[in-house]
Design an enzyme around this catalytic site. Structure first.
Site, PDB file in Angstrom:
ATOM      1  N   LEU A  65      41.272  47.167  43.001  1.00 30.95           N
ATOM      2  CA  LEU A  65      40.085  46.689  42.301  1.00 30.95           C
ATOM      3  C   LEU A  65      38.813  47.388  42.752  1.00 30.95           C
ATOM      4  CD1 LEU A  65      40.838  42.855  42.159  1.00 30.95           C
ATOM      5  CD2 LEU A  65      41.075  44.547  40.335  1.00 30.95           C
ATOM      6  N   ARG A  89      34.446  33.913  46.467  1.00 27.12           N
ATOM      7  CA  ARG A  89      33.099  33.389  46.679  1.00 27.12           C
ATOM      8  C   ARG A  89      32.209  33.771  45.500  1.00 27.12           C
ATOM      9  NH1 ARG A  89      30.969  33.727  52.932  1.00 27.12           N
ATOM     10  NH2 ARG A  89      33.001  33.784  53.966  1.00 27.12           N
ATOM     11  N   GLY A 129      34.481  28.010  54.024  1.00 24.82           N
ATOM     12  CA  GLY A 129      34.966  26.660  54.268  1.00 24.82           C
ATOM     13  C   GLY A 129      36.416  26.535  53.864  1.00 24.82           C
ATOM     14  N   HIS A 130      37.016  25.413  54.232  1.00 29.36           N
ATOM     15  CA  HIS A 130      38.382  25.100  53.830  1.00 29.36           C
ATOM     16  C   HIS A 130      38.450  23.627  53.455  1.00 29.36           C
ATOM     17  CE1 HIS A 130      40.505  28.844  54.381  1.00 29.36           C
ATOM     18  NE2 HIS A 130      39.901  29.036  55.540  1.00 29.36           N
ATOM     19  N   ASP A 160      42.060  20.974  48.494  1.00 30.10           N
ATOM     20  CA  ASP A 160      42.613  22.153  47.826  1.00 30.10           C
ATOM     21  C   ASP A 160      43.317  21.817  46.524  1.00 30.10           C
ATOM     22  OD1 ASP A 160      41.715  23.855  49.759  1.00 30.10           O
ATOM     23  OD2 ASP A 160      43.662  24.308  50.621  1.00 30.10           O
TER      24      ASP A 160
END
Length: 384
Positions: A65, A89, A129-130, A160
């Site tokens: 890409l 993001r 973050g998660h 998630d």
């Protein structure tokens, strides 16, 4: 072939919630192509491809890409797609030249799904973050866990997959229906913090109605009540109890052998600890399998706590084929179920380095161009 047969989805490969959303579409019959990077990513996990179940039922291509030719090839696929899913993001897709404005100009009917933790805008939008971070900020994590102990991490299910993947899938389907009516696509901004907060709707209402305490493990369905919690058995295993309604609770007490005992009232919160101790002492007298036999076929709402190895082997799971075995790999069957257009697992997780040429061809890229992309190192070398 599933209810989404004919729907084409381009999924920009990532980890967790984006691929799970793509898997849901693929299980339901959509043609989903996972666009993976040509070079290996540091995604935090490294497992054999056959166990990468979130990529089942999909096609896959490996594309550079960073090369304009690679971006152009992906854009050509997007031009014939119904849905795009990306989980980078904010700003990454724009920098690649694949942002929503560009894609919608090429394909006005495209439903462009964006999966992030904090959303496309706001003070945390560019912050890493998660799942644990998103559910912490949504008010969910603080509510989960035993009384007097630290918050319990509910795997990465709440942020998630529930607050992220499922909300994105719902949003994409809603936008897809609307696009087929209006002829116009749109962007679906699915932030995991938004979805996790939305999942707390009932509890937030209860809190404002003074029906929910902020202290963990002191409420009716957070493990605080003695009739909605888990109990250890004689063989150090566990049983789950969800006897909320009065009639179910009466059945629960009867099968425990406490029907004639002088017990605290079910809803007498001041004596919940006392009642919990009485029930715990009973469960400690027998093994899990013995308790399973006691409660079998009852409306007491009592179940064994099965681990991931045990769950696929349980008779109830076998009867419904809740899990399937494919070439020695156990995986959950597609859900939900459809009476006329059943979902299915069509193939194991593909090897993008091997399938890129055939997938690009199926998506309208000419053989000559595929050869040029391979020669330029934009896609993997062609076989032979």
């Amino acid at each position: 072939m599933g209810p989404l047969k004919g729907v084409r989805v381009v999924e920009m490969s990532n980890i967790g919630p984006g691929p799970f959303c793509g898997m849901l579409f693929a299980d339901l019959g959509a043609e989903v192509v996972s666009v993976q990077r040509l070079a290996a990513d540091d995604l935090g996990f490294d497992i054999a491809r056959r166990y990468d179940l979130l990529n089942r039922s999909k096609q896959a291509v490996a594309v550079d890409l960073k090369a304009p030719e690679g971006v152009a090839a992906v854009m050509d696929m997007i031009a014939t797609a119904d849905v795009l899913v990306e989980g980078f993001r904010p700003g990454v897709m724009e920098r690649l030249g694949l942002g929503p404005e560009t894609c919608l100009a090429t394909n006005p009917k495209l439903v462009y799904g964006r999966m992030t933790g904090w959303g496309q805008e706001g003070p945390l939008a560019q912050t890493a973050g998660h799942d644990i971070n998103y559910i912490a900020m949504a008010g969910a994590l603080a509510a989960i866990g035993p009384k007097g102990q630290k918050p319990a991490v509910p795997l990465n299910l709440v942020g998630d997959f529930a607050g992220g993947s499922l909300y994105l899938a719902m949003g994409l389907l809603a936008a897809l229906i609307e696009a087929r009516q209006s002829g116009k696509g749109q962007v679906v901004d699915a932030a995991m913090i938004d979805g996790a907060a939305n999942l707390m709707t009932m509890h937030l209402g209860y809190r404002q109605a003074s029906f929910w305490n902020l202290e963990r493990g002191t409420n009716s369905v957070d493990g605080g009540s003695p009739w909605y919690t888990t109990y250890e058995t004689k063989d150090n295993r566990w049983m789950a109890v969800g006897a909320v309604e009065k009639r179910f609770y009466r059945e629960f007490i009867r099968r425990l052998g406490l029907e004639d005992a002088s017990l605290p009232g079910q809803y007498d919160q001041s004596r919940w600890d006392e009642l919990h101790n009485i029930i715990a002492a009973e469960f400690a007298k027998r093994t899990r399998s013995e308790w399973e036999a006691v409660f079998e076929g009852s409306d007491a709402c009592v179940s064994p706590v099965l681990d991931m190895d045990e769950a696929p082997k349980h008779p109830a799971a076998n009867a419904r084929a809740t899990f399937v075995d494919r070439e020695g790999v156990t995986e959950p069957a597609p859900a939900p179920r459809f009476s006329r257009t059943p979902a299915s697992i069509r193939n194991a997780p593909p090897d993008a380095r091997a399938t890129t040429p055939s997938v690009l061809s199926a998506w309208g890229i000419s053989g000559k161009r595929i050869e040029q992309l391979a020669a330029a190192g934009v896609i993997p070398p062609l076989p032979g």
